[in-house]
Design an enzyme around this catalytic site. Structure first.
Site, PDB file in Angstrom:
ATOM      1  N   TYR A 234      19.264 -58.585  -6.625  1.00  0.00           N
ATOM      2  CA  TYR A 234      20.694 -58.759  -6.842  1.00  0.00           C
ATOM      3  C   TYR A 234      21.348 -59.727  -5.843  1.00  0.00           C
ATOM      4  O   TYR A 234      22.560 -59.919  -5.879  1.00  0.00           O
ATOM      5  CB  TYR A 234      21.412 -57.414  -6.735  1.00  0.00           C
ATOM      6  N   CYS A 434      -0.321 -13.473 -11.264  1.00  0.00           N
ATOM      7  CA  CYS A 434      -0.720 -12.196 -11.842  1.00  0.00           C
ATOM      8  C   CYS A 434      -1.924 -12.484 -12.721  1.00  0.00           C
ATOM      9  O   CYS A 434      -1.856 -13.347 -13.602  1.00  0.00           O
ATOM     10  CB  CYS A 434       0.421 -11.612 -12.682  1.00  0.00           C
TER      11      CYS A 434
END
Length: 679
Positions: A234, A434
């Site tokens: 830019y 789990c």
């Protein structure tokens, strides 16, 4: 907005100035050195402005190395890269958060010019949220690339910059110049990388900016190349030396010599037009494939820049307008532990309700216990939350500065919160799990995953319905979904179900049998196989019989399949229970083969062709058109590039259409023209 500090009279100006300096330097250190944001931009700017005000009122307490004077990182001591002094300081921009600030900026510019210049022109550009870079060319060849650093001194990252395809090694003209821009990680690539990291059990990137900055400072250039960073420039340093009269002209020149810009540089001559364009870009930015957090307004006439002048930190001829914050603060009231379909136990933050990116948020992800410990998140903390990839709310950090001692350290559970089984932690992994296959949460999670939009897309089968079907015993696993019709009369009698909703649900279940093979693979919930790999495996195998018979070595030969994925897929198809489920689903007529409409040569109709759509489509839902393209052998792209063959355009198409028109190699189609191609 939360006040991070006590603004009472307990501290005198000298103490307050010192406190602010320490806080701001700490935030700068984490942001520029650790690639981690500990505070939102708007709150950081508030602290900086407070410090500027105090130093202005009490100049006797201002020190030479104040953060109001320095730009960026205050120290580069920890850097492993060579330090380089910038030929010209890399200044930062003053930030504004409302149109009033922008108007005041324009008035100041005119005042600095003594009112001698009327009808001034400004250039409006996008403000990219990435890592700033300065690149030097000598005789048209790239010779050095340096990060912003503290604005005076940066890091030499030339080798990494050479690994970024969009930055040319040689210019189209044999000239010596210095250009400045922003290194970004495209949003499409950011999502792909995070998906892959999730599937590989790795920690996801918090946001594209941190990912880009962290990647740029990797010691291995191959990592930079693999992550596919992009860059936009830019600013041409000393542009007047190259005959440039306006900033707009300098940007056009950069494009001409092969330097990539965003292509967005709108000349603005009135503040009313400015307001219109700000309103436009606040919406249109969603069409972009890179993160932008605002707009930049620069005086167009380069010859006036020196006259308007600079502060020690910022040019007076430019200002940044920041879009509304995507990050907010709220209180963490507690943590619940959620069990997913794989058994993974995840901490979920229970929050004081707050609005974030247009929606109200009461819960947010904390990812895993290691993340809670690393970020030192405590119950009762004030925390920052944001939406990861604009979808999932997550806790970014806690504001430790406001703790009062009542906060509680989070303790990891030892047993599953649903079935009370002892939790396990696999070696080398961060998640608690789990491992009880009969855990109700695991069963429910696998069913919800199976019926989801990205899976079998069974509408009307939300989590509450799944839970009720499980409670009533109508389903026990995913295969029972296809026998639900035998309970149709009982389901019609259930509260909030009714005849029409049951009929729609059963019709959607029946329609799901036609889902593409890649979607059914995803829906099976094979560990590490998400949407991307589901598509890859489907295309390579052709059908599930071929996939289930593949050896680990054959799986590893597939592009995109690593050791973990190969192990997971191979193990899934050698698990007796998994194969029983696949067998039943086959019997119920589920699609497990990659059938494509073919052309006269026998190949997929869209084989080798790439597609992208933009704007509001009237005849397709987004997922529907993607699935159709893939079913016909085509590939869906996430952004406009030279690799794109077709852009399908709907109403209110934005920057993607403009970019495709500029490329000229992309064929632009209406929905009707696309439909005609499929016949």
């Amino acid at each position: 907005m939360l006040k991070l500090f006590d603004m009472g009279n307990e501290k005198n100006p000298k103490e307050r100035i010192e406190e602010l300096r320490q806080q701001i330097e700490r935030y700068n250190y984490y942001y520029y050195t650790k690639n981690e944001s500990l505070i939102s931009d708007i709150e950081f700017d508030k602290l900086l402005k407070e410090l500027e005000g105090l130093e202005h009122d009490h100049p006797e307490y201002k020190v030479e190395n104040s953060p109001t004077t320095n730009v960026g990182a205050s120290s580069l001591k920890e850097s492993k890269f060579k330090k380089v002094i910038h030929k010209k300081p890399m200044l930062s921009l003053n930030n504004s958060y409302n149109i009033g600030d922008v108007i005041a900026f324009a008035e100041r510019v005119e005042k600095n010019l003594d009112g001698t210049h009327r009808d001034l022109e400004y250039v409006l550009e996008l403000k990219l949220d990435g890592a700033s870079i300065s690149v030097q060319y000598e005789g048209g060849e790239l010779v050095r690339a340096v990060t912003r650093g503290d604005g005076i001194e940066g890091e030499d990252v030339t080798e990494n910059i050479l690994a970024i395809k969009s930055i040319p090694n040689y210019l189209k003209e044999n000239i010596s110049i210095e250009v400045r821009g922003e290194i970004v990680l495209p949003l499409s690539r950011f999502q792909e990388l995070n998906q892959r990291r999730l599937e590989d059990g790795e920690e996801i990137f918090a946001n594209p900016r941190n990912a880009a900055s962290g990647t740029l400072r990797q010691l291995d250039a191959e990592v930079v190349k693999e992550r596919e960073l992009d860059a936009y420039f830019y600013y041409l340093v000393d542009s007047e030396n190259y005959g440039m009269k306006t900033h707009k002209e300098s940007l056009e020149y950069l494009s001409k010599i092969g330097i990539k810009t965003t292509g967005i540089a709108e000349v603005i001559s009135s503040m009313s037009v400015m307001e219109e364009r700000i309103a436009y870009w606040e919406k249109a930015k969603e069409e972009l494939d890179y993160e932008t957090d605002g707009l930049v307004l620069k005086l167009n006439n380069i010859s006036l820049w020196e006259e308007v002048g600079y502060t020690t930190k910022s040019p007076r001829w430019a200002i940044a307008y920041k879009f509304p914050a995507k990050q907010v603060t709220t209180k963490l009231n507690g943590i619940t532990w959620q069990v997913g379909r794989t058994g993974k136990v995840t901490p979920v933050a229970e929050l004081e309700e707050v609005e974030l990116s247009g929606s109200k948020v009461k819960r947010a992800s904390l990812h895993n216990m290691d993340e809670v410990i690393r970020k030192d998140i405590r119950i009762g903390d004030r925390v920052f939350i944001e939406k990861a990839a604009e979808i999932i709310p997550q806790v970014v950090s806690s504001v430790k500065e406001v703790r009062d001692g009542s906060e509680k350290i989070v303790e990891a559970p030892t047993h599953c919160p649903v079935c009370n089984s002892l939790l396990e932690k696999e070696e080398g992994l961060v998640d608690l799990k789990c491992v009880n296959p009969a855990c109700p949460a695991i069963i429910q999670g696998s069913i919800e995953y199976f019926v989801s939009r990205d899976g079998m897309n069974i509408s009307g089968f939300g989590s509450r319905i799944v839970e009720r079907m499980l409670e009533l015993g109508y389903i026990k696993d995913i295969t029972d979904i296809y026998t639900l019709s035998k309970y149709s009369e009982e389901m019609k009698q259930l509260d909030k179900m009714g005849e029409k909703s049951v009929e729609k649900l059963l019709a959607s279940i029946e329609k799901s049998k036609e889902r593409p093979y890649s979607k059914t693979l995803y829906a099976l919930g094979i560990p590490f196989v998400g949407k991307f790999l589901g598509n890859v495996l489907a295309k390579r195998s052709g059908d599930i019989d071929k996939l289930s018979s593949m050896t680990k070595e054959e799986l590893l030969d597939i592009d995109g399949v690593g050791e973990k994925v190969a192990e997971s897929v191979y193990g899934f198809f050698r698990d007796e229970k998994s194969m029983e489920i696949v067998k039943k689903l086959k019997e119920y007529g589920i699609n497990f083969s990659q059938e494509k409409k073919k052309n006269s040569s026998g190949e997929g109709l869209f084989s080798g062709k790439t597609f992208l759509f933009t704007g509001k489509l009237e005849k397709f839902k987004r997922e529907e058109i993607k699935e159709l393209i893939e079913a016909l052998g085509g590939t869906n792209m996430s952004s406009v590039s030279k690799k794109l063959d077709y852009l399908i355009v709907g109403a209110d198409a934005g920057s993607k259409l403009k970019k495709a028109q500029e490329l000229e190699t992309v064929k632009i189609l209406t929905e009707d023209e696309f439909i005609e191609m499929t016949k």
